[in-house]
Design an enzyme around this catalytic site. Structure first.
Site, PDB file in Angstrom:
ATOM      1  N   THR A  62       0.261  -0.872  -0.090  1.00  0.00           N
ATOM      2  CA  THR A  62      -0.197  -0.114   0.047  1.00  0.00           C
ATOM      3  C   THR A  62       1.004   0.959   0.369  1.00  0.00           C
ATOM      4  O   THR A  62       1.708   1.326   0.868  1.00  0.00           O
ATOM      5  CB  THR A  62      -1.181   0.137   1.080  1.00  0.00           C
ATOM      6  OG1 THR A  62      -1.787  -1.254   0.981  1.00  0.00           O
ATOM      7  CG2 THR A  62      -2.212   1.018   0.893  1.00  0.00           C
ATOM      8  N   ARG A  79      -9.467 -12.172  -1.669  1.00  0.00           N
ATOM      9  CA  ARG A  79      -9.683 -11.108  -0.525  1.00  0.00           C
ATOM     10  C   ARG A  79      -9.006  -9.639  -1.289  1.00  0.00           C
ATOM     11  O   ARG A  79      -7.863  -9.578  -2.072  1.00  0.00           O
ATOM     12  CB  ARG A  79      -8.511 -11.923   0.545  1.00  0.00           C
ATOM     13  CG  ARG A  79      -8.082 -10.367   2.392  1.00  0.00           C
ATOM     14  CD  ARG A  79      -7.072 -10.157   1.928  1.00  0.00           C
ATOM     15  NE  ARG A  79      -7.258  -8.959   3.335  1.00  0.00           N
ATOM     16  CZ  ARG A  79      -6.730  -7.683   2.739  1.00  0.00           C
ATOM     17  NH1 ARG A  79      -5.662  -7.841   2.036  1.00  0.00           N
ATOM     18  NH2 ARG A  79      -5.961  -6.844   4.324  1.00  0.00           N
ATOM     19  N   GLY A 125      -8.683  -5.708   0.878  1.00  0.00           N
ATOM     20  CA  GLY A 125      -8.642  -5.048   2.342  1.00  0.00           C
ATOM     21  C   GLY A 125      -9.333  -4.090   2.405  1.00  0.00           C
ATOM     22  O   GLY A 125     -10.388  -3.960   1.360  1.00  0.00           O
ATOM     23  N   ASP A 126      -8.825  -2.390   2.958  1.00  0.00           N
ATOM     24  CA  ASP A 126      -9.524  -1.814   3.227  1.00  0.00           C
ATOM     25  C   ASP A 126      -9.273  -0.300   1.957  1.00  0.00           C
ATOM     26  O   ASP A 126     -10.028   0.457   1.762  1.00  0.00           O
ATOM     27  CB  ASP A 126      -8.492  -0.766   4.289  1.00  0.00           C
ATOM     28  CG  ASP A 126      -7.016  -0.454   4.548  1.00  0.00           C
ATOM     29  OD1 ASP A 126      -6.409  -1.433   3.741  1.00  0.00           O
ATOM     30  OD2 ASP A 126      -6.654  -0.377   5.132  1.00  0.00           O
ATOM     31  N   GLY A 129      -1.312  -0.618   5.924  1.00  0.00           N
ATOM     32  CA  GLY A 129      -1.190  -1.119   7.468  1.00  0.00           C
ATOM     33  C   GLY A 129      -2.166  -2.621   6.966  1.00  0.00           C
ATOM     34  O   GLY A 129      -2.636  -2.690   5.773  1.00  0.00           O
TER      35      GLY A 129
END
Ligand code: GLY
Length: 375
Positions: A222, A250, A252-253, A274
């Site tokens: 990221t 998957r 993530g954010d 993170g």
């Protein structure tokens, strides 16, 4: 030269008045007066370290590129997306774009979103394969569709229609070698139930971080890059290869508005790097921007989000032997006045963030909530 002027609301008027030592007006039912204040702010670009350390063999990092463009009058959203294409294309940056660490099947799947405080629009892609610069596709989703998020094959097909190059494989020799090492450590064929397999996958990845094969920030990948120009226009972008060796599919954010990124053109911007799940459970970027709206300084707003994450981290598997969150999480925050901060759950691993102003690019220390290391 005449300076641009704009209006501020009563809350700003009271705060500004207090800061200047001016008495606050008596509260009354009469609509508050508006106050004229200078509108120009000092342009600034804020990011995590990927957007300041990686130059893909060129002269400029992402923050430098974005700063250069916003000071030439390029829209802030275009500038930040142009900027992050530098680390996205850099084969040495193994947490985003080309050469990002792949999923459990050895396939590089990327996530990104961008948000423009001027047009109040946003776009994103998730689990897209074969495109080095998912940020470009995220911006194309924003500009060319009525949607926010396209995923998987649909995102790739859309990229192709928009003329963005699609390649069969985004692995580099480095990312492929690290994936093979991870395969050697986990041997997933022996773990047939999904939970054990997922736990062992994660554990094997962390042993590679502990052995120095992958940096902690690249394990979750990221980069986030946010900017404001002299007219006070704000935009941001986040882009990632996500959790290393993740279950295919998957995300993530990073591509999720309010988690990996949120921008309100009237208030400010926040983005994250993170452990994405910790951020998703708390929608921290949205939370931080709301704290900015209440008048908090970027550093205090970011710290408040980290405290929220810590309070909501109760599962034993996510806590270290001191009962504290066993993962890293960082936020990069910018407000409408051009004030900014970078904050981190831990004072370890990635300890700086990138800033570019008229004085050039520099790394600044991240403010940490917790001393020591998560592990
Ligand atoms: N923050 C990136 C991820 O968890 O995917």
């Amino acid at each position: 030269m005449a300076r641009k002027l704009n209006k501020i609301n009563r809350r700003e008027f009271v705060k500004t008045g207090l800061a200047l030592g001016v008495a606050a007006p008596v509260v009354s039912a009469v609509p508050a007066p508006t106050m004229i204040v200078p509108a120009e702010v000092k342009p600034v670009v804020v990011s995590d370290i990927s957007s300041i350390r990686f130059k893909n063999g060129g002269e400029m990092s992402a923050v430098e590129k974005a700063f250069d463009l916003i000071t030439k009058g390029v829209p802030v959203i275009d500038a930040v997306v142009e900027g992050v294409q530098i680390p996205e294309n850099d084969p040495e940056e193994s947490g985003i774009g080309y050469g990002g660490l792949p999923n459990a099947e050895g396939v590089v799947q990327l996530d990104s979103c961008c948000m423009d405080g001027v047009t109040k629009r946003a776009g994103g892609v998730a689990a897209i394969e074969g495109v080095r610069t998912p940020s470009v596709v995220a911006k194309a989703v924003m500009e060319n569709t009525d949607h926010h998020l396209l995923v998987g094959d649909g995102a790739q097909s859309f990229a192709r229609q928009m003329g963005v190059p699609v390649e069969p494989d985004l692995n580099t020799e480095k990312s492929r070698r690290l994936w093979l090492e991870w395969k050697r450590r986990i041997d997933p064929e022996h773990y047939l139930d999904p939970k054990t397999r997922a736990d062992e996958s994660y554990r094997a990845g962390l042993t590679m971080v502990a052995d120095g094969l992958i940096s902690e920030d690249h394990f979750w990948g990221t980069t986030n890059c946010d900017a404001i120009n002299s007219a006070g226009e704000i935009a941001g972008v986040t882009t990632t290869s996500g959790l290393s060796f993740k279950i295919p599919g998957r995300t993530g954010d990073s591509p999720i508005l309010g988690a990996g990124l949120y921008v309100d053109g009237d208030v400010g911007a926040a983005g994250s790097t993170g452990r994405g799940e910790a951020n998703l459970y708390n929608l921290c970027s949205f939370f931080i921007v709301e704290k900015l709206r209440e008048g908090m300084h970027p550093k205090d707003a970011g710290m408040e989000a980290l405290r929220r994450v810590q309070a909501n981290t109760v599962e034993k598997r996510l806590l270290n032997d001191r009962g504290l969150p066993a993962f890293g999480l960082r936020f990069f925050v910018l407000n409408k006045k051009g004030e900014y901060a970078g904050v981190s759950m831990w004072a370890s691993g990635e300890t700086t963030y990138g800033v570019c102003t008229e004085n050039g690019a520099e790394e600044m220390p991240l403010e940490a909530l917790l001393d020591g290391s998560p592990f």
